[in-house]
Design an enzyme around this catalytic site. Sequence first.
Site, PDB file in Angstrom:
ATOM      1  CG  ASP A 108     -30.131  36.425 -16.847  1.00 31.57           C
ATOM      2  OD1 ASP A 108     -31.053  36.202 -17.644  1.00 31.57           O
ATOM      3  OD2 ASP A 108     -29.609  35.543 -16.148  1.00 31.57           O
ATOM      4  CG  ASP A 159     -34.550  34.038 -16.687  1.00 34.03           C
ATOM      5  OD1 ASP A 159     -34.444  32.961 -17.308  1.00 34.03           O
ATOM      6  OD2 ASP A 159     -33.595  34.802 -16.492  1.00 34.03           O
TER       7      ASP A 159
END
EC number: 3.4.23.36
Length: 201
Positions: free
Chosen positions: A132, A180
Amino acid sequence: MAKSTIPARAIWALTIILVVFVVDQLTKHLILRADVFNAYECLARTGPCGHVELSSIMDLSMVWNRGFSFGIAQSEGWGRWALFVLQLAVGGLFFAWLLKAKHRITALSLALVVGGALGNLVDRFRFGAVVDFFNFSGPWFGIEFDLPQALRWVEGIFTASWDLDGRLGLGFPYVFNIADAAITVGAILLLVDQFLLHRHE
C-alpha cells in the site's frame, strides 16, 4: 463454426480485469524498486518504511498490509495462507458471477472487484502482505484540530507514526493502492446495481 458461449460484456469485463491488474502491479513495482521507500527492509522489520511528502493532501507512504482492507485481521504464518485461500475463494465466486452477469453495470463492478482482488492476491502470495502506498491522511483544505494531551492517542489510530504531531487533520486515514481503489469503486457500483436498481437475481 461453434458460437462462443461467453457474452460480449464478459469479454470487455475480462479486459478491465487485466487493465486493473497490470496498472496495480506496475505501480507497486515502481514503489518496491525505489530505494526511498525501503520496502523490503520494512517488510522484514529490519528498517523503517519510507515516506515521500508530495503535498499537504497526498503523500506516498510504504505500508505492508498483512490483513484485509483497512488493515483488518492482520495475519502471518499459517494465517497468511488461510487469508490467501479465503480471498481466492471469494474472488473465484465473484468471477463466476461475472461470467453469468446479465447487465453491463454488474459486469463492470464485478470486473473492478476481481481485478483488484487479483492484484492484492499476487502480493499476498509473493510477500505475505499487500503493498500500500497512496496516503491521503494529510489535512484536507488545511483543516486541523489540536488534540488535548489526554486524547493524543487518538491521532495514532488515523496517522502514521512519522506524522504524529498532536494535531488531527481532516483526511482519509488509510493507506491504499490501485487494487483497493478498484475494489472499493466496484463494490459501490455493485451495491447501486443490486439494490438501488432493484436487480436481485
